[in-house]
Design a protein around this motif. Structure first.
Motif, PDB file in Angstrom:
ATOM      1  N   ASN A  64       0.941  -1.285  -0.233  1.00 26.05           N
ATOM      2  CA  ASN A  64       0.199   0.059  -0.138  1.00 26.05           C
ATOM      3  C   ASN A  64       1.148   1.315   0.098  1.00 26.05           C
ATOM      4  N   LYS A  66       0.508   5.057   2.083  1.00 26.61           N
ATOM      5  CA  LYS A  66       0.181   6.013   3.101  1.00 26.61           C
ATOM      6  C   LYS A  66       1.029   6.833   3.029  1.00 26.61           C
ATOM      7  N   THR A  68       2.681   9.646   4.909  1.00 22.20           N
ATOM      8  CA  THR A  68       3.105  10.218   6.251  1.00 22.20           C
ATOM      9  C   THR A  68       3.343  11.594   6.506  1.00 22.20           C
ATOM     10  N   THR A  75      -4.152   7.767   0.624  1.00 23.98           N
ATOM     11  CA  THR A  75      -3.567   6.259   0.502  1.00 23.98           C
ATOM     12  C   THR A  75      -3.972   5.925  -0.441  1.00 23.98           C
ATOM     13  N   ASP A  78      -4.839  -1.695  -0.081  1.00 26.48           N
ATOM     14  CA  ASP A  78      -3.812  -2.341   0.074  1.00 26.48           C
ATOM     15  C   ASP A  78      -3.815  -3.411  -1.173  1.00 26.48           C
ATOM     16  N   TYR A  96       5.831   9.071   2.072  1.00 22.79           N
ATOM     17  CA  TYR A  96       5.348   7.933   2.077  1.00 22.79           C
ATOM     18  C   TYR A  96       6.003   6.275   2.563  1.00 22.79           C
ATOM     19  N   VAL A  97       4.688   6.080   3.054  1.00 25.08           N
ATOM     20  CA  VAL A  97       5.467   4.375   3.750  1.00 25.08           C
ATOM     21  C   VAL A  97       4.164   3.329   2.855  1.00 25.08           C
ATOM     22  N   CYS A  98       5.070   1.546   2.696  1.00 24.93           N
ATOM     23  CA  CYS A  98       3.692   0.635   2.763  1.00 24.93           C
ATOM     24  C   CYS A  98       3.843   0.064   4.557  1.00 24.93           C
ATOM     25  N   THR A  99       2.385   0.352   4.445  1.00 26.54           N
ATOM     26  CA  THR A  99       2.263  -0.548   6.227  1.00 26.54           C
ATOM     27  C   THR A  99       2.791  -1.395   6.895  1.00 26.54           C
ATOM     28  N   PRO A 102       7.403  -3.370   7.253  1.00 23.37           N
ATOM     29  CA  PRO A 102       8.470  -1.878   7.980  1.00 23.37           C
ATOM     30  C   PRO A 102      10.196  -1.142   6.696  1.00 23.37           C
ATOM     31  N   SER A 105      10.006   3.015   2.042  1.00 24.27           N
ATOM     32  CA  SER A 105       9.802   4.248   2.862  1.00 24.27           C
ATOM     33  C   SER A 105      10.033   5.036   0.989  1.00 24.27           C
TER      34      SER A 105
END
Length: 111
Positions: A64, A66, A68, A75, A78, A96-99, A102, A105
């Motif tokens: 995904n 998201k 930040t 967003t 998935d 942004y990140v993929c939740t 971890p 980014s």
């Protein structure tokens, strides 16, 4: 507000950059690929009005996108394939990140 004034008001909003129109003719486009549990490129610098396509190419792995930080965009839910685009109309840095992964980014800087 009268119906006759609405087009003029919308035109002013577009000219001021308050409204973003995706897919506008001649708008620059860039791609961020999601593959090998990474965003590529990890960092991207674009001009205002650029459409950025997030291309999901990580064979069967769900990701995904998201947003930040202070500057945000909508967003992307998935998914494991296909693509989604966002148009960046305002200057700033969008992180942004993929939740789901971890450390996965990225960053888009809009000038």
């Amino acid at each position: 507000m009268s119906k006759r004034r609405l087009p003029a008001v919308l035109g002013l909003a577009l000219a001021a950059g308050a409204i973003s129109v995706s897919g506008a003719a001649g708008a620059p486009t860039k791609t961020v690929t999601l593959k090998n549990i990474a965003f590529s490129p990890k960092s991207l610098t674009v001009s205002k009005g650029t459409k950025v396509t997030f291309a999901f190419r990580d064979s069967g792995t769900t990701h995904n996108v998201k947003s930040t930080g202070a500057k945000r965009f909508k967003t992307i839910a998935d998914r494991s394939s296909g693509s989604q685009s966002r148009t960046f109309s305002s200057a700033g840095t969008y992180r942004y990140v993929c939740t789901l992964h971890p450390g996965m980014s990225g960053r888009i800087t809009v000038r």
